[in-house]
Write a protein that holds these residues in place. Structure first.
Motif, PDB file in Angstrom:
ATOM      1  N   HIS A 288       0.920  -0.946  -0.095  1.00  0.00           N
ATOM      2  CA  HIS A 288       0.175   0.049   0.182  1.00  0.00           C
ATOM      3  C   HIS A 288       0.959   1.131   0.021  1.00  0.00           C
ATOM      4  N   LEU A 289       0.694   2.002  -0.976  1.00  0.00           N
ATOM      5  CA  LEU A 289       1.520   3.297  -1.138  1.00  0.00           C
ATOM      6  C   LEU A 289       0.494   4.218  -0.877  1.00  0.00           C
ATOM      7  N   ASN A 290       0.498   5.024   0.303  1.00  0.00           N
ATOM      8  CA  ASN A 290      -0.311   5.877   0.697  1.00  0.00           C
ATOM      9  C   ASN A 290      -0.052   7.429   0.169  1.00  0.00           C
ATOM     10  N   SER A 291      -1.171   8.097   0.431  1.00  0.00           N
ATOM     11  CA  SER A 291      -1.312   9.575  -0.110  1.00  0.00           C
ATOM     12  C   SER A 291      -0.020  10.267   0.145  1.00  0.00           C
ATOM     13  N   HIS A 292       0.137  11.373  -0.531  1.00  0.00           N
ATOM     14  CA  HIS A 292       1.260  12.322  -0.468  1.00  0.00           C
ATOM     15  C   HIS A 292       2.759  11.637  -0.320  1.00  0.00           C
ATOM     16  N   THR A 293       2.879  10.686  -1.058  1.00  0.00           N
ATOM     17  CA  THR A 293       4.151   9.882  -1.137  1.00  0.00           C
ATOM     18  C   THR A 293       4.768  10.164  -2.385  1.00  0.00           C
ATOM     19  N   GLU A 294       6.013  10.144  -2.563  1.00  0.00           N
ATOM     20  CA  GLU A 294       6.834  10.405  -3.814  1.00  0.00           C
ATOM     21  C   GLU A 294       8.131   9.608  -3.998  1.00  0.00           C
ATOM     22  N   LEU A 295       7.942   8.617  -4.585  1.00  0.00           N
ATOM     23  CA  LEU A 295       9.134   7.685  -4.853  1.00  0.00           C
ATOM     24  C   LEU A 295       9.899   7.961  -6.234  1.00  0.00           C
ATOM     25  N   ASP A 296      10.983   8.425  -6.013  1.00  0.00           N
ATOM     26  CA  ASP A 296      11.840   8.940  -7.335  1.00  0.00           C
ATOM     27  C   ASP A 296      12.280   7.651  -8.181  1.00  0.00           C
ATOM     28  N   TYR A 297      12.590   7.880  -9.485  1.00  0.00           N
ATOM     29  CA  TYR A 297      13.163   7.072 -10.316  1.00  0.00           C
ATOM     30  C   TYR A 297      14.482   6.628  -9.967  1.00  0.00           C
ATOM     31  N   PRO A 298      15.080   5.231  -9.896  1.00  0.00           N
ATOM     32  CA  PRO A 298      14.032   4.240 -10.336  1.00  0.00           C
ATOM     33  C   PRO A 298      13.490   3.296  -9.371  1.00  0.00           C
ATOM     34  N   SER A 299      12.309   3.588  -8.697  1.00  0.00           N
ATOM     35  CA  SER A 299      11.769   2.807  -7.688  1.00  0.00           C
ATOM     36  C   SER A 299      10.736   1.898  -8.012  1.00  0.00           C
ATOM     37  N   ALA A 300      10.417   0.925  -7.376  1.00  0.00           N
ATOM     38  CA  ALA A 300       9.493  -0.272  -8.010  1.00  0.00           C
ATOM     39  C   ALA A 300       8.747  -0.859  -6.814  1.00  0.00           C
ATOM     40  N   LEU A 301       7.398  -1.193  -7.130  1.00  0.00           N
ATOM     41  CA  LEU A 301       6.519  -1.724  -6.285  1.00  0.00           C
ATOM     42  C   LEU A 301       6.061  -3.303  -7.176  1.00  0.00           C
ATOM     43  N   VAL A 302       6.561  -4.301  -6.526  1.00  0.00           N
ATOM     44  CA  VAL A 302       6.385  -5.418  -7.101  1.00  0.00           C
ATOM     45  C   VAL A 302       5.612  -6.476  -6.132  1.00  0.00           C
ATOM     46  N   LEU A 303       4.491  -7.129  -6.457  1.00  0.00           N
ATOM     47  CA  LEU A 303       3.705  -8.039  -5.846  1.00  0.00           C
ATOM     48  C   LEU A 303       3.698  -9.317  -6.495  1.00  0.00           C
ATOM     49  N   VAL A 304       4.172 -10.114  -5.852  1.00  0.00           N
ATOM     50  CA  VAL A 304       4.255 -11.712  -6.611  1.00  0.00           C
ATOM     51  C   VAL A 304       2.950 -12.401  -5.808  1.00  0.00           C
ATOM     52  N   LYS A 305       1.746 -12.390  -6.139  1.00  0.00           N
ATOM     53  CA  LYS A 305       0.571 -12.882  -5.297  1.00  0.00           C
ATOM     54  C   LYS A 305       0.992 -14.363  -5.161  1.00  0.00           C
ATOM     55  N   LYS A 306       0.550 -14.789  -3.827  1.00  0.00           N
ATOM     56  CA  LYS A 306       0.635 -16.091  -3.355  1.00  0.00           C
ATOM     57  C   LYS A 306      -0.431 -16.521  -2.498  1.00  0.00           C
ATOM     58  N   GLY A 307      -0.802 -17.610  -2.459  1.00  0.00           N
ATOM     59  CA  GLY A 307      -2.341 -18.005  -1.485  1.00  0.00           C
ATOM     60  C   GLY A 307      -3.277 -17.574  -2.217  1.00  0.00           C
ATOM     61  N   PRO A 308      -4.384 -17.462  -1.339  1.00  0.00           N
ATOM     62  CA  PRO A 308      -5.987 -17.416  -1.966  1.00  0.00           C
ATOM     63  C   PRO A 308      -6.095 -15.868  -2.188  1.00  0.00           C
ATOM     64  N   LYS A 309      -7.049 -15.677  -3.174  1.00  0.00           N
ATOM     65  CA  LYS A 309      -7.158 -14.173  -3.488  1.00  0.00           C
ATOM     66  C   LYS A 309      -8.538 -13.645  -2.905  1.00  0.00           C
ATOM     67  N   LYS A 310      -8.826 -12.614  -2.660  1.00  0.00           N
ATOM     68  CA  LYS A 310     -10.014 -11.970  -2.157  1.00  0.00           C
ATOM     69  C   LYS A 310     -10.947 -11.830  -3.195  1.00  0.00           C
ATOM     70  N   GLN A 311     -12.196 -12.600  -2.843  1.00  0.00           N
ATOM     71  CA  GLN A 311     -13.387 -12.518  -3.762  1.00  0.00           C
ATOM     72  C   GLN A 311     -14.568 -11.902  -3.049  1.00  0.00           C
ATOM     73  N   ASN A 312     -15.255 -11.239  -3.908  1.00  0.00           N
ATOM     74  CA  ASN A 312     -16.466 -10.650  -3.419  1.00  0.00           C
ATOM     75  C   ASN A 312     -16.151  -9.679  -2.226  1.00  0.00           C
ATOM     76  N   VAL A 313     -15.278  -8.996  -2.425  1.00  0.00           N
ATOM     77  CA  VAL A 313     -14.811  -8.039  -1.244  1.00  0.00           C
ATOM     78  C   VAL A 313     -15.734  -6.675  -1.199  1.00  0.00           C
ATOM     79  N   GLY A 314     -15.679  -6.074  -0.253  1.00  0.00           N
ATOM     80  CA  GLY A 314     -16.226  -4.680  -0.271  1.00  0.00           C
ATOM     81  C   GLY A 314     -15.832  -3.710  -1.019  1.00  0.00           C
ATOM     82  N   PHE A 315     -16.692  -2.591  -1.302  1.00  0.00           N
ATOM     83  CA  PHE A 315     -16.000  -1.618  -2.090  1.00  0.00           C
ATOM     84  C   PHE A 315     -15.048  -0.642  -1.483  1.00  0.00           C
ATOM     85  N   ASP A 316     -15.158  -0.748  -0.100  1.00  0.00           N
ATOM     86  CA  ASP A 316     -14.104   0.067   0.632  1.00  0.00           C
ATOM     87  C   ASP A 316     -12.758  -0.797   0.911  1.00  0.00           C
TER      88      ASP A 316
END
Length: 426
Positions: A288-316
């Protein structure tokens, strides 16, 4: 007679003194000339070492480094031996060039990424037998790879498509899968996520520290330093360089921390509001990259998903990889998932006001309300509005490939071996 003898003796002493002075000057001149010639030769050889290093680096940037280490044989090498070695560094690589001639040597290290083609795409959307529906003020500017069904205007909650042109650029046909990334980079990411350590690198040894160290700067010519813990909260820390920070549960980055060029590895990574820096974050659960954050180049956000995924989650509920409003990252955002099931919620969300300058690569569903100055590759789009889920709908999001700098280097794709320089290292 006595006076004449004294005058002759004084004259002889003066002649001898002048002779010694002249001889000293001549010897000094000869030594100075010799030293100058040696210095010139050494300087020329140093310049030749630097030139050879630059040529070797340019050679491998142009065609990629196929092995971990390669000896370079260039014409007119003048006896200089040059090797180029690569190390994984998150989604990027480090090229280290070493040139030697007798006792002289010159080293250079550079962070490299995949070189984008000149006709870089604004969008690559997988063909899953559905058209792309575009709504609101959404914008696609640049070459776009679209499904066979193409792109159509639509409507969500009373909002139609407000622009006159669906795509501002050429349209091409996409395949049923996204362009694959290079295998060695994927292997390096997996190794980091599994054990928090670099694999198959040329680093000779490592030194481990606890998160209590307040300030660490480590050169990329030194062994990698590792900071480990269960839950690592980075408050008031100043870490720079060849450092990997890993946690078995979670990493929290506070805005008081100053992180540059480091890698964060944990199942969960929370980057709090107000954080500024330049780093890579690799996770398996969420980022989670929250508000008013500034990551300069060369930054990276990498998510390699493992395990069960969220299904039918709320809109919030937040997406696994979430970029909040007024958050900005310059570099790479990447979501990897080999699960064949089609999700009914967004795995990556860029909120309204959020901005990615570079590349966004998502193997599943992307909800794009913000802006991407660069290139987007995604399995599908999703819009969650007014209590409904709209599959393969792009609502309000914008992507503009023309805004990306020509020298940008990011994700390395399998079919594009060329590399580009992200940053000179130290």
């Amino acid at each position: 007679m006595g006076l004449s003898t004294k005058i002759k003796a004084g004259a002889l002493q003066f002649v001898l003194f002048v002779g010694v002075v002249i001889a000293t000057l001549l010897v000094t001149f000869v030594l100075l000339t010799h030293t100058h010639l040696l210095f010139k030769k050494k300087t020329n050889k140093h310049l030749a070492l630097i030139e050879q290093t630059e040529l070797a680096l340019g050679h491998h940037l142009g065609q990629g480094l196929r092995t971990q280490e390669s000896a370079v044989q260039l014409p007119f090498s003048q006896g200089i031996e040059t090797t180029v070695a690569s190390e994984p560094w998150g989604v990027f690589e480090i090229y280290k060039v070493h040139s030697t001639f007798r006792k002289l040597n010159f080293n250079k290290a550079v962070l490299v990424g995949g070189q984008l083609p000149e006709d870089r795409p604004a969008l690559y959307l997988e063909d899953d037998d559905r058209p792309l529906i575009i709504v609101g003020n959404a914008q696609i500017k640049g070459t776009s790879y679209l499904p066979e069904q193409g792109i159509r205007p639509g409507m969500i909650a009373g909002h139609s498509y407000y622009r006159s042109t669906l795509v501002q650029g050429r349209q091409k046909r996409s395949n049923r899968e996204l362009p694959p990334l290079q295998a060695q980079v994927l292997q390096g990411i997996q190794a980091l996520l599994q054990n928090g350590r670099l694999e198959n690198s040329i680093v000779a040894r490592d030194r481990s520290n606890t998160p209590n160290a307040k300030e660490i700067t480590n050169s990329f010519f030194e062994p990698t330093q590792y900071i480990t813990g269960t839950v690592v909260t980075l408050v008031g820390k100043k870490y720079q360089g060849n450092i990997i920070i890993s946690a078995t549960q979670k990493i929290v980055v506070d805005p008081s921390a100053m992180l540059n060029d480091v890698i964060l590895v944990a199942p969960q990574i929370e980057i709090l509001s107000g954080v500024k820096g330049n780093f890579q974050a690799l996770a398996t659960d969420y980022i989670h990259l929250n508000s008013h954050t500034e990551l300069d180049y060369p930054s990276a956000l990498v998510l390699v998903k493992k395990g069960p995924k969220k299904q039918n989650v709320g809109f919030d509920a937040l997406a696994d990889l979430f970029i909040a409003a007024n958050a900005q990252i310059k570099g790479v955002v990447c979501y990897l998932d080999n699960d064949e099931k089609r999700p009914f919620n967004a795995q990556v969300t860029v909120a309204k006001g959020g901005r990615v300058i570079g590349q966004l690569y998502c193997e599943k569903a992307l909800q794009l309300k913000g802006q991407v100055d660069g290139s987007v590759a995604t399995g599908s789009f999703i819009a969650m509005e007014s209590g409904s889920v709209y599959q393969n709908h792009l609502y309000q999001g914008r992507m503009d490939a023309t805004m990306l700098h020509p020298t940008f280097a990011g994700l390395p794709f399998k079919d594009e071996p060329r590399k580009g320089i992200c940053k000179w290292l130290y």
